[in-house]
Motif scaffolding. Structure first.
Motif, PDB file in Angstrom:
ATOM      1  N   HIS A 183      -7.888 138.749   0.539  1.00  0.00           N
ATOM      2  CA  HIS A 183      -8.394 139.484   1.702  1.00  0.00           C
ATOM      3  C   HIS A 183      -7.611 139.114   2.958  1.00  0.00           C
ATOM      4  N   HIS A 184      -7.345 137.813   3.144  1.00  0.00           N
ATOM      5  CA  HIS A 184      -6.655 137.366   4.352  1.00  0.00           C
ATOM      6  C   HIS A 184      -5.160 137.643   4.301  1.00  0.00           C
ATOM      7  N   LEU A 185      -4.641 137.965   3.131  1.00  0.00           N
ATOM      8  CA  LEU A 185      -3.229 138.319   3.020  1.00  0.00           C
ATOM      9  C   LEU A 185      -3.018 139.829   2.931  1.00  0.00           C
ATOM     10  N   SER A 186      -4.104 140.590   3.137  1.00  0.00           N
ATOM     11  CA  SER A 186      -4.021 142.049   3.097  1.00  0.00           C
ATOM     12  C   SER A 186      -3.867 142.589   4.517  1.00  0.00           C
ATOM     13  N   HIS A 187      -2.985 143.570   4.673  1.00  0.00           N
ATOM     14  CA  HIS A 187      -2.725 144.151   5.989  1.00  0.00           C
ATOM     15  C   HIS A 187      -3.661 145.314   6.286  1.00  0.00           C
ATOM     16  N   LEU A 188      -3.915 145.503   7.561  1.00  0.00           N
ATOM     17  CA  LEU A 188      -4.574 146.717   8.037  1.00  0.00           C
ATOM     18  C   LEU A 188      -3.506 147.795   8.131  1.00  0.00           C
ATOM     19  N   ARG A 189      -3.655 148.857   7.365  1.00  0.00           N
ATOM     20  CA  ARG A 189      -2.622 149.888   7.282  1.00  0.00           C
ATOM     21  C   ARG A 189      -3.153 151.248   7.686  1.00  0.00           C
ATOM     22  N   ASN A 190      -2.213 152.158   7.940  1.00  0.00           N
ATOM     23  CA  ASN A 190      -2.592 153.517   8.314  1.00  0.00           C
ATOM     24  C   ASN A 190      -3.067 154.286   7.090  1.00  0.00           C
ATOM     25  N   ALA A 191      -3.478 155.519   7.315  1.00  0.00           N
ATOM     26  CA  ALA A 191      -4.045 156.321   6.229  1.00  0.00           C
ATOM     27  C   ALA A 191      -3.048 156.554   5.107  1.00  0.00           C
ATOM     28  N   GLU A 192      -1.766 156.663   5.459  1.00  0.00           N
ATOM     29  CA  GLU A 192      -0.733 156.892   4.448  1.00  0.00           C
ATOM     30  C   GLU A 192      -0.292 155.605   3.756  1.00  0.00           C
ATOM     31  N   PRO A 223      -8.249 130.040  14.550  1.00  0.00           N
ATOM     32  CA  PRO A 223      -9.003 129.883  13.294  1.00  0.00           C
ATOM     33  C   PRO A 223      -8.817 131.096  12.390  1.00  0.00           C
ATOM     34  N   VAL A 224      -8.696 130.826  11.112  1.00  0.00           N
ATOM     35  CA  VAL A 224      -8.352 131.879  10.150  1.00  0.00           C
ATOM     36  C   VAL A 224      -9.316 133.060  10.217  1.00  0.00           C
ATOM     37  N   ASP A 225     -10.606 132.775  10.359  1.00  0.00           N
ATOM     38  CA  ASP A 225     -11.616 133.834  10.298  1.00  0.00           C
ATOM     39  C   ASP A 225     -12.022 134.380  11.655  1.00  0.00           C
ATOM     40  N   LEU A 226     -11.450 133.881  12.746  1.00  0.00           N
ATOM     41  CA  LEU A 226     -11.925 134.250  14.080  1.00  0.00           C
ATOM     42  C   LEU A 226     -11.728 135.737  14.377  1.00  0.00           C
ATOM     43  N   LEU A 227     -10.475 136.181  14.477  1.00  0.00           N
ATOM     44  CA  LEU A 227     -10.225 137.582  14.828  1.00  0.00           C
ATOM     45  C   LEU A 227     -10.696 138.554  13.745  1.00  0.00           C
ATOM     46  N   PRO A 228     -10.473 138.270  12.443  1.00  0.00           N
ATOM     47  CA  PRO A 228     -11.016 139.189  11.430  1.00  0.00           C
ATOM     48  C   PRO A 228     -12.536 139.347  11.520  1.00  0.00           C
ATOM     49  N   LEU A 242     -14.426 138.939  14.298  1.00  0.00           N
ATOM     50  CA  LEU A 242     -14.757 139.698  15.500  1.00  0.00           C
ATOM     51  C   LEU A 242     -14.504 141.190  15.306  1.00  0.00           C
ATOM     52  N   LEU A 243     -13.373 141.532  14.681  1.00  0.00           N
ATOM     53  CA  LEU A 243     -13.048 142.946  14.490  1.00  0.00           C
ATOM     54  C   LEU A 243     -13.895 143.598  13.406  1.00  0.00           C
ATOM     55  N   SER A 244     -14.486 142.784  12.550  1.00  0.00           N
ATOM     56  CA  SER A 244     -15.345 143.364  11.510  1.00  0.00           C
ATOM     57  C   SER A 244     -16.579 144.027  12.117  1.00  0.00           C
ATOM     58  N   TYR A 245     -16.967 143.600  13.326  1.00  0.00           N
ATOM     59  CA  TYR A 245     -18.125 144.197  13.995  1.00  0.00           C
ATOM     60  C   TYR A 245     -17.830 145.610  14.494  1.00  0.00           C
ATOM     61  N   VAL A 246     -16.546 145.957  14.591  1.00  0.00           N
ATOM     62  CA  VAL A 246     -16.190 147.316  15.029  1.00  0.00           C
ATOM     63  C   VAL A 246     -15.576 148.110  13.882  1.00  0.00           C
ATOM     64  N   GLY A 247     -15.793 147.635  12.661  1.00  0.00           N
ATOM     65  CA  GLY A 247     -15.373 148.397  11.499  1.00  0.00           C
ATOM     66  C   GLY A 247     -13.990 148.098  10.970  1.00  0.00           C
ATOM     67  N   VAL A 248     -13.320 147.066  11.504  1.00  0.00           N
ATOM     68  CA  VAL A 248     -11.996 146.680  11.004  1.00  0.00           C
ATOM     69  C   VAL A 248     -12.185 145.481  10.086  1.00  0.00           C
ATOM     70  N   HIS A 249     -11.909 145.662   8.801  1.00  0.00           N
ATOM     71  CA  HIS A 249     -12.227 144.628   7.817  1.00  0.00           C
ATOM     72  C   HIS A 249     -10.987 143.948   7.241  1.00  0.00           C
ATOM     73  N   LYS A 250      -9.818 144.326   7.695  1.00  0.00           N
ATOM     74  CA  LYS A 250      -8.592 143.657   7.264  1.00  0.00           C
ATOM     75  C   LYS A 250      -7.727 143.385   8.480  1.00  0.00           C
ATOM     76  N   LEU A 251      -7.184 142.182   8.544  1.00  0.00           N
ATOM     77  CA  LEU A 251      -6.347 141.847   9.696  1.00  0.00           C
ATOM     78  C   LEU A 251      -5.531 140.599   9.386  1.00  0.00           C
ATOM     79  N   ARG A 252      -4.229 140.707   9.572  1.00  0.00           N
ATOM     80  CA  ARG A 252      -3.349 139.535   9.528  1.00  0.00           C
ATOM     81  C   ARG A 252      -2.795 139.353  10.941  1.00  0.00           C
TER      82      ARG A 252
END
Length: 267
Positions: A22-31, A115-120, A122-132
């Motif tokens: 999960h932590h090594l997965s990127h947030l990517r566009n629809a394509e 911290p590894v889980d800090l930004l992921p 925080l962004l999970s509260y706005v619907g972003v569940h992947k972030l490197r």
């Protein structure tokens, strides 16, 4: 907690492998073609760098300097020493380019300190569940920066030697010959020149990516440990990683200056 709730919670908790993936997965566009997290984090950090240095230039005084001015001047002196010792031609671009590379790469590397889980989280509260959050741990980004360096190498070389001089060098160096042998060795020279040209950005990219990816992965593994082990192992590693982050930014900047210096020299 009932037995059913405990079983459900255990089922929902990710395994170690799932956590790492999960932590090594990127947030990517629809394509699924662009790593949006790498793009936006690097862009925001670039704007922060420009904003801080612009603010420092606006507040600069000839009298007693403030802390921000002292910091910016210290960074510029460090970079100028490298430029003056490695780049012997005259260029108004090389010093600003070197400062930009060093500061921007350092900021991107320094995202590893969060911290590894800090930004992921925080962004999970706005619907972003992947972030490197470390752009330089993305090989696409380091290759992109290195490709930019390669274009600078070609541009500096053409400006210093002219298009004809640069083209001639591609066919006559490193094995200089005359007459018929010059024609015979021209393809060999060209092949060696292309290998050298491609090896420089490739080494820049992989060196930075390898070090930062390893650091990011180690922080993720530490986050899987109990809280007391995280403090016991994470603290010393953060202190050591400060050196790694700074050294990798310095090496990327210094090698870029060296490569550009070699580009303007006539062989």
């Amino acid at each position: 907690m009932t037995i059913e709730n405990a079983v459900e919670a255990a089922h929902e908790a990710p395994t170690s492998i799932e956590y790492i993936q999960h932590h090594l997965s990127h947030l990517r566009n629809a394509e699924n073609t662009v790593n949006l997290d790498t793009f936006w984090v690097s862009a925001i950090l670039g704007l922060i760098f420009l904003g801080v240095f612009y603010m420092a230039s606006r507040r600069a005084t000839a009298g007693v300097p403030g802390k921000l001015q002292n910091f910016v001047e210290a960074v510029m002196e460090l970079v100028n020493e490298v430029v003056n010792s490695a780049f012997h031609a005259k260029s108004k671009v090389i010093a600003p380019l070197a400062i930009t590379i060093f500061c921007w790469v350092w900021l991107m590397n320094a995202m590893d300190f969060l911290p590894v889980d800090l930004l992921p989280k925080l962004l999970s509260y706005v619907g972003v569940h992947k972030l490197r959050v470390v752009p330089t741990a993305d090989v696409n980004h380091t290759f992109g920066m290195s490709f930019g360096v390669m274009l600078c190498i070609i541009g500096f070389s053409i400006k210093a030697k002219g298009l004809g001089g640069w083209g001639k060098e591609l066919l006559t160096a490193p094995f200089h010959a005359h007459g018929f042998m010059a024609i015979v060795l021209a393809p060999v020279n060209f092949a060696f020149q292309m290998i050298e040209l491609l090896a420089k950005p490739l080494s820049l990219s992989l060196r930075l990516f390898g070090n930062m990816y390893a650091g990011e992965l180690l922080f993720i593994l530490i986050a899987l440990l109990p809280w007391w082990a995280q403090w016991l192992l994470g603290g010393p590693w953060v202190i050591f990683h400060i050196l790694v982050v700074t050294l990798q930014a310095f090496v990327f900047m210094a090698l870029t200056v060296v490569y550009l210096s070699l580009a303007v020299e006539k062989h």
